[in-house]
Design a protein around this motif. Structure first.
Motif, PDB file in Angstrom:
ATOM      1  N   CYS A 193       5.424   8.777  51.911  1.00 46.00           N
ATOM      2  CA  CYS A 193       6.648   9.041  51.137  1.00 46.00           C
ATOM      3  C   CYS A 193       7.726   9.666  52.013  1.00 46.00           C
ATOM      4  O   CYS A 193       8.913   9.374  51.847  1.00 46.00           O
ATOM      5  CB  CYS A 193       6.358   9.936  49.947  1.00 46.00           C
ATOM      6  SG  CYS A 193       5.390   9.143  48.643  1.00 46.00           S
ATOM      7  N   GLN A 222       9.053  11.237  41.375  1.00 51.20           N
ATOM      8  CA  GLN A 222       8.996   9.780  41.519  1.00 51.20           C
ATOM      9  C   GLN A 222       7.553   9.371  41.745  1.00 51.20           C
ATOM     10  O   GLN A 222       6.788  10.078  42.396  1.00 51.20           O
ATOM     11  CB  GLN A 222       9.836   9.300  42.711  1.00 51.20           C
ATOM     12  CG  GLN A 222      11.316   9.467  42.532  1.00 51.20           C
ATOM     13  CD  GLN A 222      12.095   8.929  43.725  1.00 51.20           C
ATOM     14  OE1 GLN A 222      11.541   8.655  44.780  1.00 51.20           O
ATOM     15  NE2 GLN A 222      13.386   8.784  43.557  1.00 51.20           N
ATOM     16  N   SER A 223       7.199   8.204  41.258  1.00 50.60           N
ATOM     17  CA  SER A 223       5.847   7.679  41.469  1.00 50.60           C
ATOM     18  C   SER A 223       5.605   7.485  42.955  1.00 50.60           C
ATOM     19  O   SER A 223       6.500   7.057  43.692  1.00 50.60           O
ATOM     20  CB  SER A 223       5.698   6.341  40.742  1.00 50.60           C
ATOM     21  OG  SER A 223       4.496   5.721  41.127  1.00 50.60           O
ATOM     22  N   VAL A 224       4.403   7.779  43.399  1.00 49.92           N
ATOM     23  CA  VAL A 224       4.062   7.598  44.811  1.00 49.92           C
ATOM     24  C   VAL A 224       3.591   6.168  45.094  1.00 49.92           C
ATOM     25  O   VAL A 224       3.301   5.840  46.240  1.00 49.92           O
ATOM     26  CB  VAL A 224       3.003   8.608  45.292  1.00 49.92           C
ATOM     27  CG1 VAL A 224       3.549  10.019  45.214  1.00 49.92           C
ATOM     28  CG2 VAL A 224       1.721   8.482  44.520  1.00 49.92           C
ATOM     29  N   GLU A 225       3.541   5.331  44.085  1.00 52.27           N
ATOM     30  CA  GLU A 225       3.102   3.948  44.278  1.00 52.27           C
ATOM     31  C   GLU A 225       4.024   3.153  45.187  1.00 52.27           C
ATOM     32  O   GLU A 225       3.609   2.177  45.791  1.00 52.27           O
ATOM     33  CB  GLU A 225       2.944   3.255  42.924  1.00 52.27           C
ATOM     34  CG  GLU A 225       1.802   3.823  42.108  1.00 52.27           C
ATOM     35  CD  GLU A 225       1.694   3.197  40.735  1.00 52.27           C
ATOM     36  OE1 GLU A 225       2.350   2.170  40.476  1.00 52.27           O
ATOM     37  OE2 GLU A 225       0.942   3.745  39.905  1.00 52.27           O
ATOM     38  N   ASP A 226       5.292   3.566  45.294  1.00 50.76           N
ATOM     39  CA  ASP A 226       6.241   2.846  46.140  1.00 50.76           C
ATOM     40  C   ASP A 226       6.220   3.318  47.589  1.00 50.76           C
ATOM     41  O   ASP A 226       6.929   2.787  48.419  1.00 50.76           O
ATOM     42  CB  ASP A 226       7.652   2.947  45.568  1.00 50.76           C
ATOM     43  CG  ASP A 226       8.210   4.371  45.640  1.00 50.76           C
ATOM     44  OD1 ASP A 226       7.419   5.325  45.719  1.00 50.76           O
ATOM     45  OD2 ASP A 226       9.456   4.516  45.610  1.00 50.76           O
ATOM     46  N   CYS A 227       5.432   4.318  47.910  1.00 51.04           N
ATOM     47  CA  CYS A 227       5.382   4.860  49.263  1.00 51.04           C
ATOM     48  C   CYS A 227       4.457   4.025  50.142  1.00 51.04           C
ATOM     49  O   CYS A 227       3.337   3.683  49.735  1.00 51.04           O
ATOM     50  CB  CYS A 227       4.901   6.304  49.230  1.00 51.04           C
ATOM     51  SG  CYS A 227       6.013   7.401  48.351  1.00 51.04           S
ATOM     52  N   HIS A 228       4.921   3.708  51.336  1.00 50.58           N
ATOM     53  CA  HIS A 228       4.145   2.864  52.258  1.00 50.58           C
ATOM     54  C   HIS A 228       4.620   3.099  53.684  1.00 50.58           C
ATOM     55  O   HIS A 228       5.685   3.642  53.919  1.00 50.58           O
ATOM     56  CB  HIS A 228       4.346   1.391  51.893  1.00 50.58           C
ATOM     57  CG  HIS A 228       5.778   0.965  51.969  1.00 50.58           C
ATOM     58  ND1 HIS A 228       6.676   1.230  50.958  1.00 50.58           N
ATOM     59  CD2 HIS A 228       6.485   0.354  52.936  1.00 50.58           C
ATOM     60  CE1 HIS A 228       7.870   0.781  51.307  1.00 50.58           C
ATOM     61  NE2 HIS A 228       7.789   0.255  52.501  1.00 50.58           N
ATOM     62  N   GLN A 254       5.009  13.353  45.056  1.00 46.72           N
ATOM     63  CA  GLN A 254       5.953  12.778  44.096  1.00 46.72           C
ATOM     64  C   GLN A 254       7.306  13.490  44.135  1.00 46.72           C
ATOM     65  O   GLN A 254       8.291  12.999  43.597  1.00 46.72           O
ATOM     66  CB  GLN A 254       5.374  12.834  42.690  1.00 46.72           C
ATOM     67  CG  GLN A 254       5.099  14.242  42.202  1.00 46.72           C
ATOM     68  CD  GLN A 254       4.257  14.266  40.955  1.00 46.72           C
ATOM     69  OE1 GLN A 254       3.687  13.255  40.570  1.00 46.72           O
ATOM     70  NE2 GLN A 254       4.175  15.421  40.312  1.00 46.72           N
TER      71      GLN A 254
END
Length: 129
Positions: free
Chosen positions: A29, A122-128, A80
């Motif tokens: 993130c 924010q959701s951490v699902e978008d972190c890469h 997040q």
């Protein structure tokens, strides 16, 4: 009488701690939420991703014309809550306490003036990487 090795030991301990902090790979993130136009260079031409990460920096070569090795966003207590201040969406009111903010299940950081201190996570699902 003071031991002679004490100042030297203190210097060695401080340098060792600095090396540990700098050598940690930033979280996904901290890297992926940094907009390309806000990147601050952290490397040199030709730096590899491994060298960049070893310096505690982020690496992303997918965008041209901006630094590929760059300083990460500041770490937060929870992933997040890691985001640029421009991405913060207000979750409180002026003067809200950290406790009241937490009771709303929001993030709190009062390090930057004139931005929301209590903000939605924010959701951490978008972190890469």
């Amino acid at each position: 009488m003071r031991p002679r090795g004490t100042p030297l030991l203190a210097v060695v301990l401080v340098l060792g701690l600095c090396a540990l902090v700098e050598g940690q790979k930033p979280s996904a993130c901290q890297c992926s939420r940094m907009t390309p136009e806000n990147r601050k260079n952290c490397g040199f031409p030709g730096i590899t991703s491994d060298e960049c990460f070893d310096n505690g920096c982020c690496f992303d070569s997918s965008v041209g014309g901006v630094p590929w090795c760059f300083h990460p966003l500041p770490n937060q207590a929870e992933e997040q809550c890691v985001m640029e201040v421009s991405a913060r969406k207000n979750c409180g009111f002026p003067g809200i306490s950290p406790e009241e903010c937490a009771s709303r299940k929001c993030c709190f950081s009062d390090l930057v003036f004139e931005v929301p201190w209590c903000f939605f996570p924010q959701s951490v699902e978008d972190c890469h990487y």
